[in-house]
Design a protein around this motif. Structure first.
Motif, PDB file in Angstrom:
ATOM      1  N   VAL A 149      30.444  40.780  35.829  1.00  0.00           N
ATOM      2  CA  VAL A 149      31.070  40.046  36.936  1.00  0.00           C
ATOM      3  C   VAL A 149      31.705  38.725  36.489  1.00  0.00           C
ATOM      4  O   VAL A 149      32.806  38.383  36.909  1.00  0.00           O
ATOM      5  CB  VAL A 149      30.048  39.812  38.077  1.00  0.00           C
ATOM      6  CG1 VAL A 149      30.562  38.815  39.095  1.00  0.00           C
ATOM      7  CG2 VAL A 149      29.710  41.135  38.749  1.00  0.00           C
ATOM      8  N   SER A 150      31.045  37.986  35.599  1.00  0.00           N
ATOM      9  CA  SER A 150      31.538  36.651  35.230  1.00  0.00           C
ATOM     10  C   SER A 150      32.914  36.676  34.585  1.00  0.00           C
ATOM     11  O   SER A 150      33.672  35.715  34.709  1.00  0.00           O
ATOM     12  CB  SER A 150      30.542  35.947  34.310  1.00  0.00           C
ATOM     13  OG  SER A 150      30.423  36.651  33.093  1.00  0.00           O
ATOM     14  N   ALA A 151      33.291  37.755  33.909  1.00  0.00           N
ATOM     15  CA  ALA A 151      34.578  37.824  33.219  1.00  0.00           C
ATOM     16  C   ALA A 151      35.710  38.367  34.097  1.00  0.00           C
ATOM     17  O   ALA A 151      36.867  38.362  33.674  1.00  0.00           O
ATOM     18  CB  ALA A 151      34.447  38.688  31.972  1.00  0.00           C
ATOM     19  N   LEU A 152      35.402  38.815  35.291  1.00  0.00           N
ATOM     20  CA  LEU A 152      36.423  39.425  36.146  1.00  0.00           C
ATOM     21  C   LEU A 152      37.305  38.375  36.820  1.00  0.00           C
ATOM     22  O   LEU A 152      36.825  37.303  37.193  1.00  0.00           O
ATOM     23  CB  LEU A 152      35.762  40.281  37.230  1.00  0.00           C
ATOM     24  CG  LEU A 152      35.004  41.512  36.748  1.00  0.00           C
ATOM     25  CD1 LEU A 152      34.271  42.156  37.915  1.00  0.00           C
ATOM     26  CD2 LEU A 152      35.952  42.509  36.098  1.00  0.00           C
ATOM     27  N   PRO A 153      38.603  38.700  36.999  1.00  0.00           N
ATOM     28  CA  PRO A 153      39.460  37.790  37.764  1.00  0.00           C
ATOM     29  C   PRO A 153      39.116  37.892  39.249  1.00  0.00           C
ATOM     30  O   PRO A 153      39.458  38.871  39.911  1.00  0.00           O
ATOM     31  CB  PRO A 153      40.873  38.294  37.465  1.00  0.00           C
ATOM     32  CG  PRO A 153      40.704  39.734  37.098  1.00  0.00           C
ATOM     33  CD  PRO A 153      39.329  39.865  36.491  1.00  0.00           C
ATOM     34  N   MET A 154      38.395  36.895  39.729  1.00  0.00           N
ATOM     35  CA  MET A 154      38.001  36.845  41.142  1.00  0.00           C
ATOM     36  C   MET A 154      37.589  35.415  41.471  1.00  0.00           C
ATOM     37  O   MET A 154      37.207  34.656  40.572  1.00  0.00           O
ATOM     38  CB  MET A 154      36.866  37.824  41.459  1.00  0.00           C
ATOM     39  CG  MET A 154      35.527  37.399  40.933  1.00  0.00           C
ATOM     40  SD  MET A 154      34.084  38.317  41.554  1.00  0.00           S
ATOM     41  CE  MET A 154      34.651  39.893  41.888  1.00  0.00           C
ATOM     42  N   PRO A 155      37.657  35.035  42.727  1.00  0.00           N
ATOM     43  CA  PRO A 155      37.233  33.693  43.125  1.00  0.00           C
ATOM     44  C   PRO A 155      35.763  33.439  42.779  1.00  0.00           C
ATOM     45  O   PRO A 155      34.920  34.338  42.882  1.00  0.00           O
ATOM     46  CB  PRO A 155      37.451  33.679  44.640  1.00  0.00           C
ATOM     47  CG  PRO A 155      38.499  34.721  44.878  1.00  0.00           C
ATOM     48  CD  PRO A 155      38.231  35.789  43.855  1.00  0.00           C
TER      49      PRO A 155
END
Length: 137
Positions: A112-118
């Motif tokens: 999750v930490s590396a994903l492009p998301m707010p």
């Protein structure tokens, strides 16, 4: 001069974890986001998120605890009030992405930490993982 309040749409999102992986949807901005959507007039937020997850991912869920509330600044003049809930999956079927998104994905907590998301979504996801982990012990 009279007071003019800011008006924001309200979007209710759900964190749904199945077999250690969280359901995320890729939007038109090529960002990953939690399933959910706009709160309708007269609708309870917990009902909204269950309805939206069924519409966007074909998953039936039970809405759990409130995780977070935050304001998301998308771009100048576009802000949304985000409400996130932890949700429990009531089915074993694979998610089916709706026309509203480009793709559905299931991601581990570490991914999750590396994903492009707010960052607000990441915070809610990690919070639900932590609560579920604490309940399991």
């Amino acid at each position: 001069m009279s007071y003019q309040p800011h008006l924001f749409p309200v979007s209710v999102k759900g964190v749904v974890i199945h077999d250690g992986r969280v359901l995320l949807l890729r939007n038109e901005r090529d960002e990953w986001e939690l399933p959910g959507g706009k709160l309708e007039l007269g609708e309870e937020p917990a009902q909204c998120v269950a309805r939206e997850i069924a519409e966007e991912g074909s998953w039936q869920v039970t809405t759990g605890p409130l995780l977070d509330v935050w304001q998301y600044h998308i771009r100048d003049g576009v802000d949304v009030l985000i409400i996130t809930y932890g949700c429990r999956l009531d089915t074993d079927v694979a998610p089916v992405v709706s026309h509203e998104h480009k793709e559905a994905g299931l991601f581990t907590e570490a991914e999750v930490s590396a994903l492009p998301m707010p960052d607000g979504y990441k915070k809610s996801i990690l919070s639900w993982y932590a609560r579920l982990s604490a309940q399991a012990t």
